[in-house]
Design a protein around this motif. Structure first.
Motif, PDB file in Angstrom:
ATOM      1  N   ILE A 114       0.642  -1.349   0.115  1.00 54.75           N
ATOM      2  CA  ILE A 114      -0.006  -0.182  -0.098  1.00 54.75           C
ATOM      3  C   ILE A 114       0.935   1.110   0.118  1.00 54.75           C
ATOM      4  CG2 ILE A 114      -1.749   1.141   1.302  1.00 54.75           C
ATOM      5  CD1 ILE A 114      -2.397  -1.296   2.782  1.00 54.75           C
ATOM      6  N   TYR A 115       0.562   2.093  -0.832  1.00 59.39           N
ATOM      7  CA  TYR A 115       1.287   3.478  -0.968  1.00 59.39           C
ATOM      8  C   TYR A 115       0.222   4.549  -0.617  1.00 59.39           C
ATOM      9  CZ  TYR A 115       5.042   0.663  -2.551  1.00 59.39           C
ATOM     10  OH  TYR A 115       6.103  -0.346  -2.710  1.00 59.39           O
ATOM     11  N   TRP A 116       0.795   5.692   0.108  1.00 60.87           N
ATOM     12  CA  TRP A 116       0.186   7.014  -0.010  1.00 60.87           C
ATOM     13  C   TRP A 116       0.860   7.830  -0.743  1.00 60.87           C
ATOM     14  CZ3 TRP A 116       2.120  10.644   4.296  1.00 60.87           C
ATOM     15  CH2 TRP A 116       1.326  11.759   4.307  1.00 60.87           C
ATOM     16  N   PHE A 117      -0.017   8.511  -1.680  1.00 63.68           N
ATOM     17  CA  PHE A 117       0.301   9.552  -2.458  1.00 63.68           C
ATOM     18  C   PHE A 117      -0.493  10.754  -2.055  1.00 63.68           C
ATOM     19  CE2 PHE A 117       1.541   5.715  -4.841  1.00 63.68           C
ATOM     20  CZ  PHE A 117       2.647   6.257  -5.633  1.00 63.68           C
ATOM     21  N   ASN A 118       0.310  11.852  -1.800  1.00 65.74           N
ATOM     22  CA  ASN A 118      -0.096  13.349  -1.741  1.00 65.74           C
ATOM     23  C   ASN A 118       0.100  14.122  -2.894  1.00 65.74           C
ATOM     24  OD1 ASN A 118       0.883  16.300  -0.724  1.00 65.74           O
ATOM     25  ND2 ASN A 118      -1.076  15.616   0.276  1.00 65.74           N
ATOM     26  N   LEU A 119      -0.987  14.534  -3.483  1.00 67.94           N
ATOM     27  CA  LEU A 119      -0.831  15.274  -4.863  1.00 67.94           C
ATOM     28  C   LEU A 119      -1.394  16.600  -4.512  1.00 67.94           C
ATOM     29  CD1 LEU A 119      -2.097  12.258  -7.010  1.00 67.94           C
ATOM     30  CD2 LEU A 119       0.356  12.892  -6.718  1.00 67.94           C
ATOM     31  N   ARG A 120      -0.512  17.560  -4.883  1.00 72.82           N
ATOM     32  CA  ARG A 120      -0.738  18.934  -4.677  1.00 72.82           C
ATOM     33  C   ARG A 120      -1.010  19.616  -6.201  1.00 72.82           C
ATOM     34  NH1 ARG A 120      -3.281  23.186  -1.688  1.00 72.82           N
ATOM     35  NH2 ARG A 120      -2.749  25.044  -2.540  1.00 72.82           N
ATOM     36  N   VAL A 121      -2.165  20.157  -6.558  1.00 72.45           N
ATOM     37  CA  VAL A 121      -2.280  20.653  -8.217  1.00 72.45           C
ATOM     38  C   VAL A 121      -2.288  21.945  -7.959  1.00 72.45           C
ATOM     39  CG1 VAL A 121      -3.662  20.444 -10.203  1.00 72.45           C
ATOM     40  CG2 VAL A 121      -3.598  18.546  -8.685  1.00 72.45           C
ATOM     41  N   ASP A 122      -1.368  22.643  -8.620  1.00 69.57           N
ATOM     42  CA  ASP A 122      -1.327  23.930  -9.088  1.00 69.57           C
ATOM     43  C   ASP A 122      -1.767  24.186 -10.574  1.00 69.57           C
ATOM     44  OD1 ASP A 122      -0.241  24.772  -6.510  1.00 69.57           O
ATOM     45  OD2 ASP A 122       1.599  24.569  -7.481  1.00 69.57           O
ATOM     46  N   TYR A 123      -2.299  25.415 -10.967  1.00 68.00           N
ATOM     47  CA  TYR A 123      -2.465  25.773 -12.297  1.00 68.00           C
ATOM     48  C   TYR A 123      -2.157  27.065 -12.929  1.00 68.00           C
ATOM     49  CZ  TYR A 123      -6.516  27.921 -10.115  1.00 68.00           C
ATOM     50  OH  TYR A 123      -7.374  28.930  -8.977  1.00 68.00           O
ATOM     51  N   ASN A 124      -0.869  27.219 -13.052  1.00 69.01           N
ATOM     52  CA  ASN A 124      -0.244  28.268 -13.780  1.00 69.01           C
ATOM     53  C   ASN A 124      -0.582  28.468 -14.997  1.00 69.01           C
ATOM     54  OD1 ASN A 124       1.188  28.970 -11.274  1.00 69.01           O
ATOM     55  ND2 ASN A 124       2.568  27.366 -11.585  1.00 69.01           N
ATOM     56  N   ASN A 125      -1.126  29.399 -15.507  1.00 68.37           N
ATOM     57  CA  ASN A 125      -1.409  29.617 -16.960  1.00 68.37           C
ATOM     58  C   ASN A 125      -2.832  29.001 -17.394  1.00 68.37           C
ATOM     59  OD1 ASN A 125       0.914  31.365 -17.284  1.00 68.37           O
ATOM     60  ND2 ASN A 125       2.056  29.674 -17.399  1.00 68.37           N
ATOM     61  N   LYS A 126      -3.381  28.403 -16.298  1.00 66.28           N
ATOM     62  CA  LYS A 126      -4.754  27.762 -16.662  1.00 66.28           C
ATOM     63  C   LYS A 126      -5.988  28.727 -15.889  1.00 66.28           C
ATOM     64  CE  LYS A 126      -2.943  24.031 -18.572  1.00 66.28           C
ATOM     65  NZ  LYS A 126      -3.370  23.675 -19.956  1.00 66.28           N
ATOM     66  N   THR A 127      -7.080  28.847 -16.889  1.00 67.27           N
ATOM     67  CA  THR A 127      -8.250  29.275 -16.131  1.00 67.27           C
ATOM     68  C   THR A 127      -8.742  28.272 -15.156  1.00 67.27           C
ATOM     69  OG1 THR A 127      -9.769  28.576 -18.026  1.00 67.27           O
ATOM     70  CG2 THR A 127      -8.551  30.813 -18.384  1.00 67.27           C
ATOM     71  N   THR A 128      -9.784  28.613 -14.439  1.00 67.64           N
ATOM     72  CA  THR A 128     -10.537  27.908 -13.402  1.00 67.64           C
ATOM     73  C   THR A 128     -11.192  26.908 -14.346  1.00 67.64           C
ATOM     74  OG1 THR A 128     -10.502  29.674 -11.692  1.00 67.64           O
ATOM     75  CG2 THR A 128     -12.045  27.827 -11.829  1.00 67.64           C
ATOM     76  N   GLU A 129     -11.692  27.250 -15.292  1.00 67.32           N
ATOM     77  CA  GLU A 129     -12.508  26.486 -16.157  1.00 67.32           C
ATOM     78  C   GLU A 129     -11.873  25.494 -16.885  1.00 67.32           C
ATOM     79  OE1 GLU A 129     -12.811  29.926 -16.394  1.00 67.32           O
ATOM     80  OE2 GLU A 129     -14.605  30.202 -15.470  1.00 67.32           O
ATOM     81  N   GLU A 130     -10.805  25.764 -17.274  1.00 74.11           N
ATOM     82  CA  GLU A 130      -9.889  24.900 -17.825  1.00 74.11           C
ATOM     83  C   GLU A 130      -9.296  23.786 -16.789  1.00 74.11           C
ATOM     84  OE1 GLU A 130      -7.289  27.110 -21.443  1.00 74.11           O
ATOM     85  OE2 GLU A 130      -6.816  27.531 -19.263  1.00 74.11           O
ATOM     86  N   LEU A 131      -8.986  24.236 -15.500  1.00 76.09           N
ATOM     87  CA  LEU A 131      -8.673  23.353 -14.472  1.00 76.09           C
ATOM     88  C   LEU A 131      -9.774  22.455 -14.215  1.00 76.09           C
ATOM     89  CD1 LEU A 131      -6.811  22.552 -12.251  1.00 76.09           C
ATOM     90  CD2 LEU A 131      -7.737  24.138 -10.672  1.00 76.09           C
ATOM     91  N   LEU A 132     -10.968  22.847 -13.985  1.00 75.62           N
ATOM     92  CA  LEU A 132     -12.169  21.862 -13.791  1.00 75.62           C
ATOM     93  C   LEU A 132     -12.444  21.086 -14.837  1.00 75.62           C
ATOM     94  CD1 LEU A 132     -14.775  24.533 -12.342  1.00 75.62           C
ATOM     95  CD2 LEU A 132     -13.285  23.045 -10.970  1.00 75.62           C
ATOM     96  N   ASP A 133     -11.896  21.156 -16.015  1.00 78.42           N
ATOM     97  CA  ASP A 133     -12.260  20.211 -16.952  1.00 78.42           C
ATOM     98  C   ASP A 133     -11.262  19.178 -16.901  1.00 78.42           C
ATOM     99  OD1 ASP A 133     -14.521  21.485 -18.177  1.00 78.42           O
ATOM    100  OD2 ASP A 133     -13.244  22.394 -19.481  1.00 78.42           O
ATOM    101  N   ILE A 134     -10.038  19.752 -16.629  1.00 76.93           N
ATOM    102  CA  ILE A 134      -8.874  18.802 -16.280  1.00 76.93           C
ATOM    103  C   ILE A 134      -9.144  17.791 -15.187  1.00 76.93           C
ATOM    104  CG2 ILE A 134      -6.361  18.540 -15.770  1.00 76.93           C
ATOM    105  CD1 ILE A 134      -6.134  21.160 -17.142  1.00 76.93           C
ATOM    106  N   TRP A 135      -9.671  18.454 -14.131  1.00 75.80           N
ATOM    107  CA  TRP A 135      -9.885  17.607 -12.936  1.00 75.80           C
ATOM    108  C   TRP A 135     -11.030  16.400 -13.301  1.00 75.80           C
ATOM    109  CZ3 TRP A 135      -7.998  17.122  -8.123  1.00 75.80           C
ATOM    110  CH2 TRP A 135      -7.237  18.134  -7.435  1.00 75.80           C
ATOM    111  N   LYS A 136     -12.131  17.102 -13.884  1.00 76.12           N
ATOM    112  CA  LYS A 136     -13.088  16.025 -14.328  1.00 76.12           C
ATOM    113  C   LYS A 136     -12.578  14.972 -15.205  1.00 76.12           C
ATOM    114  CE  LYS A 136     -17.674  15.752 -16.570  1.00 76.12           C
ATOM    115  NZ  LYS A 136     -18.989  16.415 -17.327  1.00 76.12           N
ATOM    116  N   THR A 137     -11.862  15.119 -16.309  1.00 73.25           N
ATOM    117  CA  THR A 137     -11.208  14.078 -16.978  1.00 73.25           C
ATOM    118  C   THR A 137     -10.416  13.179 -16.097  1.00 73.25           C
ATOM    119  OG1 THR A 137     -11.228  15.550 -18.618  1.00 73.25           O
ATOM    120  CG2 THR A 137      -9.688  13.724 -18.987  1.00 73.25           C
ATOM    121  N   GLU A 138      -9.758  13.735 -15.347  1.00 77.99           N
ATOM    122  CA  GLU A 138      -8.849  12.748 -14.349  1.00 77.99           C
ATOM    123  C   GLU A 138      -9.830  12.087 -13.381  1.00 77.99           C
ATOM    124  OE1 GLU A 138      -5.792  11.079 -12.357  1.00 77.99           O
ATOM    125  OE2 GLU A 138      -5.963  12.110 -14.043  1.00 77.99           O
TER     126      GLU A 138
END
Length: 204
Positions: A114-138
């Motif tokens: 078992i592994y624990w991954f902590n993932l922090r997502v920044d979004y330089n040069n991305k709009t909030t809408e673009e980030l939400l689309d990426i989050w949804k696809t993921e």
């Protein structure tokens, strides 16, 4: 419970306890087993090779969480960090991911690898809408893989933050490393993701 709050707890055993660390870990496990009056512990892990314990707890109120952490502090010299979280499924529903992917996870983590991954997502040069689309696809990719059985994992998102706590079985870590690099979110904004990984064991 009328109200259901989730918290991620990182409990670090301080150096004053090192000579008696196994006894302190046993006391921590006992204190968590006794916490059912204030809430229930969903997961509890020790971090492999470190004097740390991870707890995912569901409580009725912030006051109930405070009572649990007070009992933990009575077991020894500890540093306790608490983070409010939501389930990854709730996060996916907020992104309008299909309902057939966002139901409760019925699988279980296996005790080995078992592994624990902590993932922090920044979004330089991305709009909030673009980030939400990426989050949804993921989210669709991750939950789809889990539903098919190709991934065995549980995940939580920090409340109000762009950060995910992932616990996953990775029998072949090198192959999982490649799998992670090919996820939609890494492919889209890999340079804006900060990741940390630790091996963990069930605390029992």
């Amino acid at each position: 419970m009328a109200v259901s709050l989730l918290y991620f707890l990182l409990v670090t055993i301080l150096p004053q306890n090192y000579p008696n660390e196994p006894a302190v870990v046993t006391k921590i496990a006992t204190a968590l087993n006794d916490s059912t009056a204030d809430g229930n512990v969903l997961f509890k892990f020790t971090v492999a090779g470190e004097a740390s314990v991870i707890v995912i707890v569901r409580v009725r109120s912030n006051a109930a969480l405070d009572r649990i952490t007070s009992r933990l502090r009575c077991t020894g010299y500890l540093e306790i960090r608490s983070q409010p979280i939501i389930t990854y499924e709730s996060h996916a529903r907020n992104l309008n991911v299909s309902a057939d992917l966002t139901g409760p996870y019925e699988g279980t983590l296996q005790p080995e690898n078992i592994y624990w991954f902590n993932l922090r997502v920044d979004y330089n040069n991305k709009t909030t809408e673009e980030l939400l689309d990426i989050w949804k696809t993921e989210a669709e990719s991750f939950l789809g893989s889990r539903k098919s059985g190709s991934v065995r994992a549980v995940a939580f998102k920090n409340l109000g933050e762009r950060e995910v706590q992932l616990f996953i079985n990775a029998p072949q870590p090198d192959q999982f490393d490649l799998l992670l690099f090919n996820t939609p979110i890494v492919q889209a904004i890999g340079s804006d993701i900060r990741a940390m990984s630790k091996g963990v064991l069930f605390l029992n």
